[in-house]
Design a protein around this motif. Structure first.
Motif, PDB file in Angstrom:
ATOM      1  N   VAL A 140      13.892-125.672  35.262  1.00  0.00           N
ATOM      2  CA  VAL A 140      13.365-124.638  35.733  1.00  0.00           C
ATOM      3  C   VAL A 140      12.942-123.876  34.897  1.00  0.00           C
ATOM      4  O   VAL A 140      13.470-123.391  33.436  1.00  0.00           O
ATOM      5  N   TRP A 141      11.757-123.007  35.029  1.00  0.00           N
ATOM      6  CA  TRP A 141      10.914-122.184  34.077  1.00  0.00           C
ATOM      7  C   TRP A 141      11.002-120.557  34.655  1.00  0.00           C
ATOM      8  O   TRP A 141      10.903-120.464  36.088  1.00  0.00           O
ATOM      9  N   VAL A 142      11.767-119.843  34.166  1.00  0.00           N
ATOM     10  CA  VAL A 142      11.949-118.546  34.526  1.00  0.00           C
ATOM     11  C   VAL A 142      10.934-117.451  33.934  1.00  0.00           C
ATOM     12  O   VAL A 142      10.745-117.323  32.695  1.00  0.00           O
ATOM     13  N   ALA A 143      10.212-116.605  34.659  1.00  0.00           N
ATOM     14  CA  ALA A 143       9.277-115.859  34.426  1.00  0.00           C
ATOM     15  C   ALA A 143       9.805-114.218  34.588  1.00  0.00           C
ATOM     16  O   ALA A 143      10.131-113.827  35.841  1.00  0.00           O
ATOM     17  N   HIS A 144       9.546-113.611  33.643  1.00  0.00           N
ATOM     18  CA  HIS A 144       9.904-112.018  33.617  1.00  0.00           C
ATOM     19  C   HIS A 144       8.955-111.524  34.234  1.00  0.00           C
ATOM     20  O   HIS A 144       7.806-110.662  33.507  1.00  0.00           O
ATOM     21  N   ALA A 145       8.657-111.325  35.536  1.00  0.00           N
ATOM     22  CA  ALA A 145       7.169-110.686  36.171  1.00  0.00           C
ATOM     23  C   ALA A 145       7.478-109.520  36.642  1.00  0.00           C
ATOM     24  O   ALA A 145       8.561-108.989  37.068  1.00  0.00           O
ATOM     25  N   GLN A 146       6.290-108.750  36.528  1.00  0.00           N
ATOM     26  CA  GLN A 146       6.239-107.420  37.550  1.00  0.00           C
ATOM     27  C   GLN A 146       5.317-107.491  38.570  1.00  0.00           C
ATOM     28  O   GLN A 146       4.527-108.303  38.757  1.00  0.00           O
ATOM     29  N   GLY A 147       5.575-106.560  39.596  1.00  0.00           N
ATOM     30  CA  GLY A 147       4.835-106.443  40.673  1.00  0.00           C
ATOM     31  C   GLY A 147       5.659-107.278  41.877  1.00  0.00           C
ATOM     32  O   GLY A 147       6.540-108.039  41.524  1.00  0.00           O
ATOM     33  N   GLU A 148       5.567-106.799  43.110  1.00  0.00           N
ATOM     34  CA  GLU A 148       6.088-107.306  44.110  1.00  0.00           C
ATOM     35  C   GLU A 148       5.889-108.980  44.235  1.00  0.00           C
ATOM     36  O   GLU A 148       6.952-109.541  44.426  1.00  0.00           O
ATOM     37  N   ALA A 149       4.668-109.246  44.219  1.00  0.00           N
ATOM     38  CA  ALA A 149       4.279-110.629  44.613  1.00  0.00           C
ATOM     39  C   ALA A 149       4.921-111.618  43.472  1.00  0.00           C
ATOM     40  O   ALA A 149       5.415-112.544  43.778  1.00  0.00           O
ATOM     41  N   ALA A 150       4.755-111.211  42.133  1.00  0.00           N
ATOM     42  CA  ALA A 150       5.198-111.995  41.088  1.00  0.00           C
ATOM     43  C   ALA A 150       6.585-111.940  41.109  1.00  0.00           C
ATOM     44  O   ALA A 150       7.212-112.988  40.657  1.00  0.00           O
ATOM     45  N   ARG A 151       7.492-110.756  41.532  1.00  0.00           N
ATOM     46  CA  ARG A 151       9.032-110.961  41.529  1.00  0.00           C
ATOM     47  C   ARG A 151       9.461-111.802  42.524  1.00  0.00           C
ATOM     48  O   ARG A 151      10.686-112.294  42.558  1.00  0.00           O
ATOM     49  N   ASN A 152       8.701-112.145  43.630  1.00  0.00           N
ATOM     50  CA  ASN A 152       9.082-113.265  44.453  1.00  0.00           C
ATOM     51  C   ASN A 152       8.513-114.569  44.241  1.00  0.00           C
ATOM     52  O   ASN A 152       8.749-115.331  44.962  1.00  0.00           O
ATOM     53  N   LEU A 153       8.177-114.865  43.049  1.00  0.00           N
ATOM     54  CA  LEU A 153       7.715-116.158  42.600  1.00  0.00           C
ATOM     55  C   LEU A 153       8.715-117.172  42.907  1.00  0.00           C
ATOM     56  O   LEU A 153       9.717-117.062  42.157  1.00  0.00           O
ATOM     57  N   ALA A 154       8.315-118.165  43.614  1.00  0.00           N
ATOM     58  CA  ALA A 154       9.180-119.677  43.591  1.00  0.00           C
ATOM     59  C   ALA A 154       8.362-120.507  44.038  1.00  0.00           C
ATOM     60  O   ALA A 154       7.679-120.536  45.066  1.00  0.00           O
ATOM     61  N   SER A 155       7.717-121.479  42.977  1.00  0.00           N
ATOM     62  CA  SER A 155       6.717-122.475  43.098  1.00  0.00           C
ATOM     63  C   SER A 155       6.822-123.607  42.312  1.00  0.00           C
ATOM     64  O   SER A 155       7.477-123.562  41.145  1.00  0.00           O
ATOM     65  N   THR A 156       6.377-124.703  42.791  1.00  0.00           N
ATOM     66  CA  THR A 156       6.191-125.859  41.942  1.00  0.00           C
ATOM     67  C   THR A 156       4.843-126.158  41.352  1.00  0.00           C
ATOM     68  O   THR A 156       3.897-126.160  42.290  1.00  0.00           O
ATOM     69  N   VAL A 157       4.553-126.155  40.385  1.00  0.00           N
ATOM     70  CA  VAL A 157       3.153-125.983  39.805  1.00  0.00           C
ATOM     71  C   VAL A 157       3.025-127.218  38.695  1.00  0.00           C
ATOM     72  O   VAL A 157       3.703-127.525  37.975  1.00  0.00           O
ATOM     73  N   GLY A 158       1.766-127.560  39.046  1.00  0.00           N
ATOM     74  CA  GLY A 158       1.498-128.846  38.027  1.00  0.00           C
ATOM     75  C   GLY A 158       1.287-130.084  38.627  1.00  0.00           C
ATOM     76  O   GLY A 158       1.909-130.255  39.762  1.00  0.00           O
ATOM     77  N   LEU A 159       0.381-130.991  38.553  1.00  0.00           N
ATOM     78  CA  LEU A 159       0.045-132.015  39.320  1.00  0.00           C
ATOM     79  C   LEU A 159       0.753-133.157  38.653  1.00  0.00           C
ATOM     80  O   LEU A 159       1.490-133.874  39.122  1.00  0.00           O
ATOM     81  N   LEU A 160       0.460-133.780  37.472  1.00  0.00           N
ATOM     82  CA  LEU A 160       1.151-134.763  36.905  1.00  0.00           C
ATOM     83  C   LEU A 160       2.550-134.491  36.265  1.00  0.00           C
ATOM     84  O   LEU A 160       3.467-135.202  36.351  1.00  0.00           O
ATOM     85  N   ARG A 161       2.804-133.355  35.899  1.00  0.00           N
ATOM     86  CA  ARG A 161       4.144-133.026  35.335  1.00  0.00           C
ATOM     87  C   ARG A 161       4.433-131.665  36.031  1.00  0.00           C
ATOM     88  O   ARG A 161       4.293-130.535  35.356  1.00  0.00           O
ATOM     89  N   PRO A 162       5.016-131.769  37.133  1.00  0.00           N
ATOM     90  CA  PRO A 162       5.234-130.431  37.822  1.00  0.00           C
ATOM     91  C   PRO A 162       6.416-129.773  37.307  1.00  0.00           C
ATOM     92  O   PRO A 162       7.316-130.225  36.677  1.00  0.00           O
ATOM     93  N   ARG A 163       6.141-128.538  37.438  1.00  0.00           N
ATOM     94  CA  ARG A 163       7.469-127.481  36.778  1.00  0.00           C
ATOM     95  C   ARG A 163       7.642-126.499  38.068  1.00  0.00           C
ATOM     96  O   ARG A 163       6.765-126.152  38.827  1.00  0.00           O
ATOM     97  N   ILE A 164       8.862-126.097  37.973  1.00  0.00           N
ATOM     98  CA  ILE A 164       9.514-125.318  38.857  1.00  0.00           C
ATOM     99  C   ILE A 164       9.475-124.017  38.079  1.00  0.00           C
ATOM    100  O   ILE A 164       9.964-123.654  36.974  1.00  0.00           O
TER     101      ILE A 164
END
Length: 311
Positions: A140-164
């Motif tokens: 899992v990759w954890v981001a210290h995000a700011q903002g309401e939308a960023a704080r609720n981030l939970a996504s699988t990103v990437g096509l060939l090498r997806p990252r959580i």
């Protein structure tokens, strides 16, 4: 007037093949919604990819199967051969000839444009995630995000090498185990890649009615599939709590939940999608015998190949 132009390969690829593929999916929809999410996803992806696969079928005149099957003629033949009547004379007007050329060019140009848009969306998503500077913690990759939308981030990103990718707020929440299992299901099944390919492919035939329903079903089935895997790992109660947290995040101003392969176009209202997921959690999980599941996939593959080759 001759109607032979209706069977020319450019008309078949631009209209008949996608109409048959999407029409068959709609015809079977009442039955397919009773299947588990995995099989629903497979059916939707197959329907979306069939027109692209039809365009990609090679023309092999020396193949022994050439005489055994009523193969569709190549598009190049349709472009180079004028449409003639029974007396051998050309029957299309100048406008008709231009329309036939448009039928040849439209799918090819649309494919290039659609996949270009898709690649741009993927690159923008990757850059947006990179700007959050996420730190790896296991898978899992954890981001210290700011903002309401960023704080609720939970996504699988990437096509060939997806990252959580999770925000630090989500990773520290009580719902984190269920959310992570949900995203792991997306990653294992390569949902971002399949959604990208199917969306870009079917979006290229933008003039075909009913295509958005196929893409909406595909995205919903992917979410239901991931919910089911998380349910098996963490229990229905934990997944329900995580879903409630996502609903609360959407209700708050600026709130936004994550989705597999962020950056893709949505074809189903997020509120409707969440309602479907909540109803699925309230019911017993849909399961079928392994032999029946593989039968559904085999029939789907056979139907896809048949339509792609013969139409």
């Amino acid at each position: 007037m001759s109607t032979s132009w209706l069977g020319y390969p450019q008309v078949v690829l631009a209209w008949w093949c996608p109409v048959v593929a999407i029409g068959l999916w709609h015809l079977l929809r009442r039955l397919s919604v009773r299947l588990p999410a995995r099989e629903r996803f497979v059916l939707a992806v197959a329907a979306a990819m069939t027109p692209l696969l039809a365009v990609a079928v090679p023309y092999l005149p020396d193949s022994p199967l050439r005489e055994a099957l009523p193969w569709r003629a190549p598009m190049a033949w349709g472009i180079s051969s004028g449409i003639t009547g029974v007396d051998g004379r050309h029957v299309l007007s100048a406008l008709g000839t231009q329309l036939m050329f448009a039928a040849s060019a439209a799918p090819l140009v649309s494919l290039v444009v659609s996949f270009t848009i898709g690649v741009v969306q993927v690159v923008r998503t990757e850059r947006a995630v990179a700007l959050l500077a996420p730190q790896q913690c296991g898978d899992v990759w954890v981001a210290h995000a700011q903002g309401e939308a960023a704080r609720n981030l939970a996504s699988t990103v990437g096509l060939l090498r997806p990252r959580i990718v999770l925000s630090s707020a989500v990773a520290a929440s009580a719902e984190a185990p269920a959310i992570i299992e949900h995203e792991r299901a997306h990653s294992r099944a390569r949902h971002p890649l399949w959604i990208f390919l199917a969306t870009c492919a079917l979006r290229s035939w933008w003039w075909i009615p009913g295509r958005k329903s196929v893409l909406a079903e595909m995205r919903l089935a992917a979410e239901l599939w991931a919910d089911q895997d998380a349910r098996e790992a963490e229990g229905a109660a934990a997944v329900a709590k995580a879903l409630c947290a996502q609903i609360d995040a959407r209700v708050r101003p600026g709130g936004q939940g994550g989705a597999a392969g962020g950056g893709s176009t949505r074809f189903l209202d997020p509120g409707i999608e969440l309602a479907h997921r909540a109803r699925a959690l309230a019911c017993p999980p849909r399961t079928i015998a392994p032999w029946w599941a593989w039968s559904v996939r085999a029939v789907t593959a056979a139907a896809t190949v048949t339509v792609a080759i013969l139409l």
